[in-house]
Design an enzyme around this catalytic site. Structure first.
Site, mmCIF file in Angstrom:
data_model
loop_
_atom_site.group_PDB
_atom_site.id
_atom_site.type_symbol
_atom_site.label_atom_id
_atom_site.label_comp_id
_atom_site.label_asym_id
_atom_site.label_seq_id
_atom_site.Cartn_x
_atom_site.Cartn_y
_atom_site.Cartn_z
ATOM 1 N N ASN A 223 40.779 41.529 28.815
ATOM 2 C CA ASN A 223 40.502 41.362 30.246
ATOM 3 C C ASN A 223 41.847 41.387 30.966
ATOM 4 O O ASN A 223 42.563 40.396 31.008
ATOM 5 C CB ASN A 223 39.774 40.025 30.449
ATOM 6 C CG ASN A 223 39.399 39.794 31.901
ATOM 7 O OD1 ASN A 223 39.764 40.577 32.783
ATOM 8 N ND2 ASN A 223 38.677 38.714 32.156
ATOM 9 N N ARG B 124 36.980 44.501 29.772
ATOM 10 C CA ARG B 124 36.201 44.057 30.917
ATOM 11 C C ARG B 124 36.703 44.812 32.146
ATOM 12 O O ARG B 124 37.905 44.834 32.413
ATOM 13 C CB ARG B 124 36.391 42.553 31.142
ATOM 14 C CG ARG B 124 35.609 42.095 32.333
ATOM 15 C CD ARG B 124 36.215 40.893 32.978
ATOM 16 N NE ARG B 124 35.422 40.551 34.157
ATOM 17 C CZ ARG B 124 35.883 39.837 35.157
ATOM 18 N NH1 ARG B 124 37.102 39.377 35.130
ATOM 19 N NH2 ARG B 124 35.125 39.582 36.188
ATOM 20 N N HIS C 194 29.629 39.979 38.335
ATOM 21 C CA HIS C 194 29.254 39.076 37.226
ATOM 22 C C HIS C 194 28.101 39.645 36.401
ATOM 23 O O HIS C 194 27.359 38.889 35.763
ATOM 24 C CB HIS C 194 28.788 37.692 37.751
ATOM 25 C CG HIS C 194 29.824 36.919 38.500
ATOM 26 N ND1 HIS C 194 29.520 36.205 39.636
ATOM 27 C CD2 HIS C 194 31.133 36.722 38.277
ATOM 28 C CE1 HIS C 194 30.606 35.608 40.087
ATOM 29 N NE2 HIS C 194 31.610 35.913 39.276
ATOM 30 N N ARG D 21 35.792 31.205 48.790
ATOM 31 C CA ARG D 21 35.156 32.296 49.543
ATOM 32 C C ARG D 21 33.970 31.763 50.348
ATOM 33 O O ARG D 21 33.234 30.896 49.871
ATOM 34 C CB ARG D 21 34.659 33.382 48.589
ATOM 35 C CG ARG D 21 35.766 34.232 48.038
ATOM 36 C CD ARG D 21 35.248 35.185 46.983
ATOM 37 N NE ARG D 21 35.789 34.860 45.683
ATOM 38 C CZ ARG D 21 35.339 35.363 44.542
ATOM 39 N NH1 ARG D 21 34.347 36.208 44.525
ATOM 40 N NH2 ARG D 21 35.894 35.014 43.411
ATOM 41 N N GLU E 230 30.583 36.363 28.198
ATOM 42 C CA GLU E 230 30.803 37.761 28.577
ATOM 43 C C GLU E 230 31.574 38.513 27.489
ATOM 44 O O GLU E 230 31.323 39.694 27.251
ATOM 45 C CB GLU E 230 31.570 37.810 29.905
ATOM 46 C CG GLU E 230 30.714 37.368 31.079
ATOM 47 C CD GLU E 230 31.503 36.753 32.217
ATOM 48 O OE1 GLU E 230 32.029 35.626 32.032
ATOM 49 O OE2 GLU E 230 31.603 37.368 33.283
#
Ligand code: ADP
Length: 408
Positions: A7, A92, A181, A242, A393
């Site tokens: 990643n 990823r 996601h 956010r 993941e």
């Protein structure tokens, strides 16, 4: 098969070596401050339980990969004896635009399409490309597979992904809902389908990935019908920093009132809003929960409560509206940092939801904390099953990579 899952961020590179036959993670770690002064690698050998943190110069991602391979094959800290034991690399990738609806073997053509995705997620995509090129330099013969965060959401119908803006913007600029996601939503919905024990095509699941970034998805028959993040990861529920969904006209209004440039406004919505913006003291749910636990005399209590209630309210709205578009609901899943570790948030969300058939088992919910296995938190009589499912993941990336490499 031993798969190295990578990643790559702009100045960091996380990795895990996963044996896809046993699902065992041999080692994992992170390289930080790549290309800067003071770069370091933190490496964990999980079988022997060893940990190393070392300052090592890394001028680019190829240097980082070289170091990762050195650690993985080290006699003391490593878990394999040579690079030959790594069969393939799985990356990823945050944004695959509308080009990629599934994981794919890296080829020249794929890299060209990935270049075009820079439009949608410039920083991430550039970092992924550096990671891929770094691997190519150090392990030129290893197959590399790309696994996209957006891919699982590609099953949405146009009514879910087209914004009610002039259609030409979609055609000219690819403006649409993409969602994020996806690898996590895919993993936890897949696990939930197994637990429900009914044909996958008949299942109706809402997956709530709640971490620093959060998104909710409606997964009907194993396919995403809708998801809360949009063209960017800014949309949806309130997050760490956010803002999530706001009236779009507010952007112009605030820029005008506060005299902000587009960059400054972007920064406000991405970095200064959410938990941090509302509470004024933290983006981290642990700090916020501490303030709530300290009680109404704590000066941060009210704002902390408000921030959590805004998230609760948003999650309830998404769960209700997704039950409505799926015409029913079998299960709700909580996952990621907050979803897995905050019984308080889960209780707030699942309370007063009896009309929808959700009945929380409060004790099971309290016990489901840092659990490593899927844990049911709804009562036996609850019509809708509620689970906490730790996301994984990396395992999805490793399994996809192994499957693609096995078919070559
Ligand atoms: P990211 O989106 O960066 O992957 P994570 O999924 O790691 O985020 O989630 C980070 C969030 O999870 C933070 O707000 C953190 O406080 C929260 N979190 C992690 N562990 C706990 C815990 N034990 N209790 C409550 N919140 C937690």
């Amino acid at each position: 098969m031993n798969i190295l899952v990578v990643n790559a961020g702009s100045s960091s590179l996380k990795y895990q070596l996963i044996d896809t036959d046993t699902n065992i993670v041999g080692a994992k770690g992170i390289c930080e401050r790549i290309g800067m002064d003071g770069s370091l690698i933190e490496h964990k050998q999980l079988v022997k339980g060893l940990k190393a943190k070392l300052a090592s110069p890394m001028k680019d991602h190829a240097d980082a990969m070289k170091l990762v391979v050195e650690y993985l094959t080290d006699a003391e800290d490593g878990c394999i004896s040579s690079m030959n034991e790594i069969q393939a690399i799985g990356h990823r990738v945050v944004h695959g635009g509308a080009f990629f609806s599934g994981s794919i073997l890296m080829t020249e053509d794929v890299l060209e399409k990935l270049e075009l995705c820079k439009e949608f997620a410039p920083l991430h995509t550039v970092a992924h490309l550096m990671g891929i090129k770094g691997c190519l330099e150090i392990m030129p013969d290893k197959p590399q597979v790309l696994v996209f965060d957006t891919a699982f959401h590609q099953t949405m119908e146009p009514e879910a992904y087209i914004y009610a803006l002039p259609y030409e913007y979609y055609e000219k600029h690819g403006i649409r809902r993409y969602g994020m996601h996806g690898t996590s939503h895919r993993f936890v919905s897949g696990e939930m389908i197994k637990l429900l024990g009914k044909p996958a095509e008949e299942t109706k699941i809402v997956t709530c990935h709640i971490g620093n970034g959060s998104s909710v998805s409606a997964v009907k028959g194993g396919k995403v019908m809708d998801t809360s993040m949009g063209f960017t990861p800014l949309a949806g529920v309130e997050m760490g920093t956010r803002c999530g969904d706001i009236d779009p006209a507010l952007v112009l209004y605030i820029m005008d009132k506060e005299g902000l440039s587009t960059d400054e406004m972007n920064n406000v919505m991405n970095k200064k809003s959410g938990f941090l913006g509302v509470t004024g003291f933290s983006s981290d749910s642990r700090d916020i929960e501490d303030a709530i636990k300290a009680g109404p005399t704590d000066p941060n209590y009210e704002k902390a409560m408000l921030a959590v209630n805004i998230l609760k309210h948003g999650l309830k709205k998404y769960i209700g509206s997704y039950a409505s578009i799926m015409n029913g609901l079998d299960a709700v899943v909580f996952t990621a940092g907050i979803g897995e570790n905050s019984p308080m948030l889960r209780e707030l969300v699942c309370s007063n939801m009896e009309y929808l058939g959700i009945e929380l088992d409060k004790q099971a919910n309290e016990r489901a904390f840092r659990c490593s296995d899927p844990t049911r938190i709804s009562t036996d009589s609850s019509k809708v099953t509620v689970y906490v499912i730790p996301t994984n993941e990396e395992l999805v990336i490793a399994k996809d990579t192994a499957a693609i490499v096995a078919s070559l």
